[in-house]
Design an enzyme around this catalytic site. Structure first.
Site, PDB file in Angstrom:
ATOM      1  N   HIS A   1      78.946  33.042   6.756  1.00 33.48           N
ATOM      2  CA  HIS A   1      77.918  32.044   7.092  1.00 33.48           C
ATOM      3  C   HIS A   1      76.629  32.319   6.329  1.00 33.48           C
ATOM      4  O   HIS A   1      75.621  32.715   6.899  1.00 33.48           O
ATOM      5  CB  HIS A   1      77.672  32.029   8.603  1.00 33.48           C
ATOM      6  CG  HIS A   1      76.597  31.055   8.988  1.00 33.48           C
ATOM      7  ND1 HIS A   1      76.762  29.690   8.873  1.00 33.48           N
ATOM      8  CD2 HIS A   1      75.335  31.229   9.432  1.00 33.48           C
ATOM      9  CE1 HIS A   1      75.658  29.086   9.242  1.00 33.48           C
ATOM     10  NE2 HIS A   1      74.774  30.003   9.586  1.00 33.48           N
TER      11      HIS A   1
ATOM     12  N   GLY B   1      64.892  29.701  23.426  1.00 36.83           N
ATOM     13  CA  GLY B   1      64.582  29.396  22.029  1.00 36.83           C
ATOM     14  C   GLY B   1      64.979  27.989  21.621  1.00 36.83           C
ATOM     15  O   GLY B   1      65.446  27.179  22.429  1.00 36.83           O
TER      16      GLY B   1
ATOM     17  N   ASP C   1      66.094  35.541  28.477  1.00 41.73           N
ATOM     18  CA  ASP C   1      65.229  35.599  27.284  1.00 41.73           C
ATOM     19  C   ASP C   1      64.119  36.590  27.576  1.00 41.73           C
ATOM     20  O   ASP C   1      63.941  37.006  28.727  1.00 41.73           O
ATOM     21  CB  ASP C   1      64.645  34.200  26.957  1.00 41.73           C
ATOM     22  CG  ASP C   1      64.254  34.078  25.478  1.00 41.73           C
ATOM     23  OD1 ASP C   1      63.413  34.872  25.001  1.00 41.73           O
ATOM     24  OD2 ASP C   1      64.794  33.188  24.798  1.00 41.73           O
TER      25      ASP C   1
ATOM     26  N   GLY D   1      68.741  34.604  24.746  1.00 38.44           N
ATOM     27  CA  GLY D   1      67.859  33.874  23.812  1.00 38.44           C
ATOM     28  C   GLY D   1      67.778  32.421  24.262  1.00 38.44           C
ATOM     29  O   GLY D   1      67.614  31.503  23.457  1.00 38.44           O
ATOM     30  N   ALA D   2      67.886  32.229  25.585  1.00 42.76           N
ATOM     31  CA  ALA D   2      68.056  30.882  26.156  1.00 42.76           C
ATOM     32  C   ALA D   2      66.800  30.023  26.104  1.00 42.76           C
ATOM     33  O   ALA D   2      66.883  28.812  26.317  1.00 42.76           O
ATOM     34  CB  ALA D   2      68.532  31.001  27.602  1.00 42.76           C
TER      35      ALA D   2
ATOM     36  N   ASP E   1      78.943  25.068  10.165  1.00 38.68           N
ATOM     37  CA  ASP E   1      79.415  24.786   8.801  1.00 38.68           C
ATOM     38  C   ASP E   1      80.523  23.732   8.825  1.00 38.68           C
ATOM     39  O   ASP E   1      80.574  22.848   7.962  1.00 38.68           O
ATOM     40  CB  ASP E   1      79.909  26.076   8.142  1.00 38.68           C
ATOM     41  CG  ASP E   1      78.812  27.123   8.075  1.00 38.68           C
ATOM     42  OD1 ASP E   1      77.683  26.771   7.685  1.00 38.68           O
ATOM     43  OD2 ASP E   1      79.068  28.285   8.443  1.00 38.68           O
TER      44      ASP E   1
ATOM     45  N   GLY F   1      68.592  27.957  22.104  1.00 39.89           N
ATOM     46  CA  GLY F   1      68.921  28.315  23.477  1.00 39.89           C
ATOM     47  C   GLY F   1      68.694  27.180  24.463  1.00 39.89           C
ATOM     48  O   GLY F   1      69.529  26.949  25.350  1.00 39.89           O
TER      49      GLY F   1
ATOM     50  N   MET G   1      72.832  22.955  15.814  1.00 45.44           N
ATOM     51  CA  MET G   1      73.422  24.269  16.115  1.00 45.44           C
ATOM     52  C   MET G   1      73.819  24.360  17.584  1.00 45.44           C
ATOM     53  O   MET G   1      74.883  24.883  17.914  1.00 45.44           O
ATOM     54  CB  MET G   1      72.442  25.386  15.760  1.00 45.44           C
ATOM     55  CG  MET G   1      73.016  26.767  16.013  1.00 45.44           C
ATOM     56  SD  MET G   1      74.524  27.065  15.055  1.00 45.44           S
ATOM     57  CE  MET G   1      75.657  27.626  16.326  1.00 45.44           C
TER      58      MET G   1
HETATM   59  P1  NAD Z   1      63.881  30.656  18.117  1.00 41.66           P
HETATM   60  O1  NAD Z   1      62.823  31.583  17.607  1.00 41.66           O
HETATM   61  O2  NAD Z   1      63.493  29.258  18.428  1.00 41.66           O
HETATM   62  O3  NAD Z   1      64.540  31.265  19.435  1.00 41.66           O
HETATM   63  C1  NAD Z   1      64.990  32.578  19.496  1.00 41.66           C
HETATM   64  C2  NAD Z   1      64.834  33.061  20.915  1.00 41.66           C
HETATM   65  O4  NAD Z   1      65.302  34.406  20.964  1.00 41.66           O
HETATM   66  C3  NAD Z   1      63.382  33.065  21.422  1.00 41.66           C
HETATM   67  O5  NAD Z   1      63.273  32.366  22.637  1.00 41.66           O
HETATM   68  C4  NAD Z   1      63.073  34.541  21.596  1.00 41.66           C
HETATM   69  O6  NAD Z   1      62.187  34.806  22.673  1.00 41.66           O
HETATM   70  C5  NAD Z   1      64.461  35.087  21.862  1.00 41.66           C
HETATM   71  N1  NAD Z   1      64.544  36.528  21.669  1.00 41.66           N
HETATM   72  C6  NAD Z   1      63.933  37.303  20.750  1.00 41.66           C
HETATM   73  N2  NAD Z   1      64.238  38.592  20.968  1.00 41.66           N
HETATM   74  C7  NAD Z   1      65.053  38.624  22.039  1.00 41.66           C
HETATM   75  C8  NAD Z   1      65.704  39.660  22.747  1.00 41.66           C
HETATM   76  N3  NAD Z   1      65.572  40.936  22.409  1.00 41.66           N
HETATM   77  N4  NAD Z   1      66.465  39.315  23.806  1.00 41.66           N
HETATM   78  C9  NAD Z   1      66.612  38.019  24.162  1.00 41.66           C
HETATM   79  N5  NAD Z   1      66.023  36.999  23.538  1.00 41.66           N
HETATM   80  C10 NAD Z   1      65.248  37.309  22.487  1.00 41.66           C
HETATM   81  O7  NAD Z   1      65.081  30.694  17.069  1.00 41.66           O
HETATM   82  P2  NAD Z   1      66.345  29.690  16.989  1.00 41.66           P
HETATM   83  O8  NAD Z   1      66.006  28.554  16.118  1.00 41.66           O
HETATM   84  O9  NAD Z   1      66.843  29.459  18.350  1.00 41.66           O
HETATM   85  O10 NAD Z   1      67.387  30.616  16.162  1.00 41.66           O
HETATM   86  C11 NAD Z   1      67.899  31.791  16.739  1.00 41.66           C
HETATM   87  C12 NAD Z   1      68.812  32.516  15.759  1.00 41.66           C
HETATM   88  O11 NAD Z   1      69.968  31.723  15.470  1.00 41.66           O
HETATM   89  C13 NAD Z   1      68.170  32.808  14.404  1.00 41.66           C
HETATM   90  O12 NAD Z   1      68.526  34.109  13.990  1.00 41.66           O
HETATM   91  C14 NAD Z   1      68.799  31.775  13.484  1.00 41.66           C
HETATM   92  O13 NAD Z   1      68.804  32.167  12.136  1.00 41.66           O
HETATM   93  C15 NAD Z   1      70.193  31.702  14.057  1.00 41.66           C
HETATM   94  N6  NAD Z   1      70.957  30.507  13.711  1.00 41.66           N
HETATM   95  C16 NAD Z   1      72.295  30.668  13.455  1.00 41.66           C
HETATM   96  C17 NAD Z   1      73.081  29.582  13.149  1.00 41.66           C
HETATM   97  C18 NAD Z   1      74.552  29.745  12.903  1.00 41.66           C
HETATM   98  O14 NAD Z   1      75.177  28.815  12.393  1.00 41.66           O
HETATM   99  N7  NAD Z   1      75.174  30.847  13.267  1.00 41.66           N
HETATM  100  C19 NAD Z   1      72.500  28.299  13.086  1.00 41.66           C
HETATM  101  C20 NAD Z   1      71.153  28.168  13.356  1.00 41.66           C
HETATM  102  C21 NAD Z   1      70.378  29.295  13.662  1.00 41.66           C
HETATM  103  C1  LMR Z   2      72.075  27.263   9.578  1.00 43.35           C
HETATM  104  O1  LMR Z   2      73.091  27.287   8.885  1.00 43.35           O
HETATM  105  O2  LMR Z   2      71.465  26.212   9.842  1.00 43.35           O
HETATM  106  C2  LMR Z   2      71.569  28.546  10.180  1.00 43.35           C
HETATM  107  O3  LMR Z   2      72.256  29.647   9.672  1.00 43.35           O
HETATM  108  C3  LMR Z   2      70.088  28.708  10.086  1.00 43.35           C
HETATM  109  C4  LMR Z   2      69.591  28.960   8.689  1.00 43.35           C
HETATM  110  O4  LMR Z   2      68.796  29.885   8.517  1.00 43.35           O
HETATM  111  O5  LMR Z   2      69.950  28.221   7.773  1.00 43.35           O
END
Ligand code: NAD
Ligand code: LMR
Length: 338
Positions: free
Chosen positions: A202, A36, A59, A33-34, A175, A39, A253
């Site tokens: 989370h 994104g 990705d 997911g690099a 968090d 990423g 993040m």
């Molecule tokens: P984004 O849409 O900007 O990027 C996601 C990336 O994943 C995209 O580049 C997309 O092409 C890629 N992707 C989709 N399907 C894929 C697959 N099958 N294989 C590989 N890559 C794939 O989203 P983002 O803002 O980067 O967020 C990504 C995820 O992280 C979301 O689910 C978000 O809720 C989560 N997140 C978690 C936390 C945490 O604290 N754990 C914090 C922020 C976001």
């Molecule tokens: C966060 O805590 O920022 C992530 O889990 C993204 C979200 O959906 O809030």
């Protein structure tokens, strides 16, 4: 490193030889997911990490551009890009650490659980790849809903017969990062001096900051505890609303993920006393997964610390957290079992 072959007079061979002889410790890291929102800055931060010798950027879109861009940074890690499902296996072979931020983010009005429909399948596919190509890698799972995606990953690994609970870690560092920042704001001190354990999970009420255990020791009024707990629990929503449809937290993040990945790599290197909060398989409560402080070592989460003494407010919070967590964990487990 094996002994170097005799020099063939090729500059590139000689250079490779010099690098190998340097004996610098280096780990192989993949980001899935690099391309994104998380990423890309995470790729930048991992390319800056001196513990990383090889960085694989995978990705389903745009990874060649991100790879070309990041690869021009004059730091040690060798960067390689991988695009689309047919290249997933090559992205994963030989990796020590796999970081997964692939999947869709929230828009205003959505809960993290609303992402389950799309992200559960993405996480399953990527973890099947991990099981096949780098079954001994440490996995840092970021994709939401973490409370369900970690149980999904565990079930995929069990099915493949390679599950080691110590190596699967749901990333809850954001968090802690938020808690440190908000607490420092209230206390009027430098956030780098603050350490707030955040346990549970989370999402919403499952995010349980232990304000009674803040380091350095300090005390809060009931109003401060209420305000801080709410702000920490809703930090993600605060960003989602501010971005107004353009996604969720990406920069903070990536910072948090890079901090956590660095701790995992220092653990892999054998450094002592590396302790971070993470969502892991756990016996700290009656639930099969729970976030708490863990000690990171060569095997991943080698020790899981108990919660320690809780205030009355935190005990009530713990009950609420466990109730919601139980359902989210079960949802993840049954996604694979059924
Ligand atoms: P984004 O849409 O900007 O990027 C996601 C990336 O994943 C995209 O580049 C997309 O092409 C890629 N992707 C989709 N399907 C894929 C697959 N099958 N294989 C590989 N890559 C794939 O989203 P983002 O803002 O980067 O967020 C990504 C995820 O992280 C979301 O689910 C978000 O809720 C989560 N997140 C978690 C936390 C945490 O604290 N754990 C914090 C922020 C976001
Ligand atoms: C966060 O805590 O920022 C992530 O889990 C993204 C979200 O959906 O809030």
């Amino acid at each position: 490193h094996p002994p170097s072959p005799p020099m063939q007079g090729s500059t590139s061979l000689r250079r490779a030889d010099c690098r190998a002889k340097g004996g610098a410790p280096g780990f192989k890291v993949a980001i899935l997911g690099a391309a994104g929102g998380i990423g890309q800055p995470l790729a930048l931060l991992m390319k800056m990490n001196p513990l990383v010798s090889v960085l694989h950027l995978y990705d389903v879109v745009n990874s060649p551009g991100v790879t070309a861009d990041v690869s021009h940074m004059d730091t040690g890690a060798v960067v390689r890009g991988f695009l689309g499902a047919p290249q997933l296996e090559n992205a994963l072979v030989g990796m020590d650490l796999v970081i997964i931020p692939a999947g869709v983010p929230r828009k205003p009005g959505m809960t993290r659980d609303d992402l389950f429909k799309i992200n559960a399948g993405i996480v399953r596919t990527l973890c099947e790849g991990v099981a096949k190509c780098c079954p001994h890698a440490i996995v840092n799972l970021i994709s939401n809903p973490v409370n369900s995606t970690v149980p999904i990953a565990a079930e995929v690994f069990k099915k493949a017969g390679i599950y080691d609970p110590k190596r699967l870690l749901g990333v809850t560092t954001l968090d802690v990062v938020r808690a440190n920042t908000f607490v420092a704001e209230v206390l009027g001190i430098d956030p780098r001096e603050v350490n707030v354990p955040v346990v549970g999970g989370h999402s919403g009420v499952t995010i349980l900051p232990l304000l009674s255990q803040v380091k350095p020791p300090c005390s809060f009024t009931s109003e401060e505890i209420y305000h801080l707990t709410n702000r920490i629990q809703n930090g993600g929503t605060e960003v989602v609303e501010a971005k107004a449809g353009a996604g969720s937290a990406t920069l903070s993040m990536a910072f948090a993920a890079a901090k956590f990945a660095d701790a995992c790599l220092r653990g892999l290197r054998g450094d002592a006393g590396i302790v971070e909060c993470a969502f892991v398989a756990s016996q700290v409560t009656e639930l099969p997964f729970f976030a708490s402080k863990v000690r990171l070592g060569r095997g991943g989460a080698e020790e899981i610390f108990p919660l320690g003494p809780l205030s009355e407010y935190e005990r009530a919070g713990l009950d609420k957290a466990k109730e919601e967590l139980a359902g989210s964990i079960e949802k993840g487990v049954s996604f694979i079992r059924k």
